[in-house]
Motif scaffolding. Structure first.
Motif, PDB file in Angstrom:
ATOM      1  N   GLY A   1       0.813  -1.209   0.000  1.00 32.03           N
ATOM      2  CA  GLY A   1       0.000   0.000   0.000  1.00 32.03           C
ATOM      3  C   GLY A   1       0.843   1.254   0.000  1.00 32.03           C
ATOM      4  O   GLY A   1       2.044   1.229   0.295  1.00 32.03           O
ATOM      5  N   ASP A   2       0.225   2.366  -0.388  1.00 30.62           N
ATOM      6  CA  ASP A   2       0.842   3.686  -0.355  1.00 30.62           C
ATOM      7  C   ASP A   2       2.102   3.759  -1.214  1.00 30.62           C
ATOM      8  O   ASP A   2       3.032   4.506  -0.897  1.00 30.62           O
ATOM      9  CB  ASP A   2       1.155   4.082   1.095  1.00 30.62           C
ATOM     10  N   GLY A   3       2.154   2.984  -2.298  1.00 33.71           N
ATOM     11  CA  GLY A   3       3.271   3.069  -3.227  1.00 33.71           C
ATOM     12  C   GLY A   3       4.546   2.403  -2.767  1.00 33.71           C
ATOM     13  O   GLY A   3       5.598   2.556  -3.397  1.00 33.71           O
ATOM     14  N   LEU A   4       4.505   1.642  -1.675  1.00 35.87           N
ATOM     15  CA  LEU A   4       5.688   0.978  -1.145  1.00 35.87           C
ATOM     16  C   LEU A   4       5.906  -0.366  -1.833  1.00 35.87           C
ATOM     17  O   LEU A   4       4.956  -1.017  -2.270  1.00 35.87           O
ATOM     18  CB  LEU A   4       5.548   0.757   0.366  1.00 35.87           C
ATOM     19  N   GLU A   5       7.159  -0.800  -1.924  1.00 36.44           N
ATOM     20  CA  GLU A   5       7.456  -2.120  -2.452  1.00 36.44           C
ATOM     21  C   GLU A   5       8.801  -2.602  -1.915  1.00 36.44           C
ATOM     22  O   GLU A   5       9.568  -1.829  -1.321  1.00 36.44           O
ATOM     23  CB  GLU A   5       7.470  -2.137  -3.979  1.00 36.44           C
ATOM     24  N   GLU A   6       9.066  -3.885  -2.109  1.00 35.79           N
ATOM     25  CA  GLU A   6      10.356  -4.464  -1.767  1.00 35.79           C
ATOM     26  C   GLU A   6      10.918  -5.185  -2.983  1.00 35.79           C
ATOM     27  O   GLU A   6      10.162  -5.713  -3.806  1.00 35.79           O
ATOM     28  CB  GLU A   6      10.239  -5.453  -0.604  1.00 35.79           C
ATOM     29  N   LEU A   7      12.242  -5.202  -3.069  1.00 38.67           N
ATOM     30  CA  LEU A   7      12.939  -5.971  -4.083  1.00 38.67           C
ATOM     31  C   LEU A   7      13.834  -6.969  -3.361  1.00 38.67           C
ATOM     32  O   LEU A   7      14.353  -6.680  -2.277  1.00 38.67           O
ATOM     33  CB  LEU A   7      13.793  -5.064  -4.967  1.00 38.67           C
ATOM     34  N   ALA A   8      14.024  -8.138  -3.968  1.00 40.21           N
ATOM     35  CA  ALA A   8      14.849  -9.163  -3.338  1.00 40.21           C
ATOM     36  C   ALA A   8      15.767  -9.808  -4.362  1.00 40.21           C
ATOM     37  O   ALA A   8      15.374 -10.031  -5.513  1.00 40.21           O
ATOM     38  CB  ALA A   8      13.968 -10.226  -2.686  1.00 40.21           C
ATOM     39  N   ALA A   9      16.990 -10.090  -3.940  1.00 40.44           N
ATOM     40  CA  ALA A   9      17.939 -10.857  -4.749  1.00 40.44           C
ATOM     41  C   ALA A   9      18.300 -12.100  -3.955  1.00 40.44           C
ATOM     42  O   ALA A   9      18.875 -12.003  -2.862  1.00 40.44           O
ATOM     43  CB  ALA A   9      19.190 -10.038  -5.040  1.00 40.44           C
ATOM     44  N   TYR A  10      17.930 -13.272  -4.479  1.00 41.08           N
ATOM     45  CA  TYR A  10      18.128 -14.540  -3.773  1.00 41.08           C
ATOM     46  C   TYR A  10      19.280 -15.329  -4.390  1.00 41.08           C
ATOM     47  O   TYR A  10      19.358 -15.476  -5.615  1.00 41.08           O
ATOM     48  CB  TYR A  10      16.857 -15.390  -3.842  1.00 41.08           C
TER      49      TYR A  10
END
Length: 210
Positions: free
Chosen positions: A150-159
């Motif tokens: 929500g509210d334009g938030l995000e996460e990125l992940a490198a596995y």
């Protein structure tokens, strides 16, 4: 959104500054190369614990930060002159063990863990595979995007699967952040990933431990 879990031990490379007497004279090629090497080393470190030992270098313009180790952030990566609370983009690293499973399954289990963690907060997190990646040292991994906060938030992940552990880097991206810059920073960090044959305890090397 900055919700993380602790992950073990970490070390920061320690270097001695070599800037003295360099502003009033022309540097030789060897001095320039030495300065560049020290600048890279100052951004480098490693993480170790049961089943894992790997190194990394923060992106250009970023710094290593372990000031929040007591709060569960083992190693953070922050833009220069920014703090964990003020940065629109903040990254950190972790390692989690998954016994008796293959590489792809480890990633699937970790994604499910993330989704479950936020489900407890009432959020339906979606995971999108961006692309496969290969570090400069040849380790194979994958990039993912998480949305639904929500509210334009995000996460990125490198596995990076490294049996029995899954080693990974997370970028938490604020609503005002340049999302392309966030992806670029995480990609640069991920490309620096390398497994190490040895990670000496910090007490033996004079580095910093949580």
């Amino acid at each position: 959104m900055k919700k993380v879990l602790s992950f073990g031990m970490l070390c920061l490379a320690s270097v001695s500054p070599i800037w003295a007497n360099t502003t009033t004279q022309q540097l030789t090629l060897n001095e320039v190369e030495a300065l560049a090497s020290q600048l890279i080393e100052a951004r480098s470190g490693y993480a170790y614990g049961e089943g894992h030992c790997y190194g990394f270098t923060a992106p250009k313009g970023w710094k290593l930060d372990n000031s929040l180790a007591s709060q569960g952030v083992g190693m953070a990566f922050l833009p220069q002159n920014q703090s964990w609370d003020s940065a629109d983009i903040a990254m950190y690293t972790r390692s989690t063990a998954y016994e008796n499973t293959d590489d792809q399954k480890m990633v699937e289990l970790q994604i499910a863990d993330v989704q479950q963690m936020y489900k407890e907060d009432g959020k339906d997190i979606q995971a999108e595979h961006i692309q496969d990646i290969v570090s400069a040292n040849g380790e194979k991994g994958s990039l993912w995007r998480f949305s639904g906060y929500g509210d334009g938030l995000e996460e990125l992940a490198a596995y990076f699967p490294a049996k029995p552990n899954l080693n990974y880097f997370i970028a938490q991206v604020g609503r005002r952040a340049d999302k392309q810059a966030a992806l670029q920073a995480l990609t640069e960090l991920a490309e620096s990933y390398h497994q190490r044959s040895e990670c000496k305890p910090c007490k033996e090397t004079g580095c910093v431990a949580e």
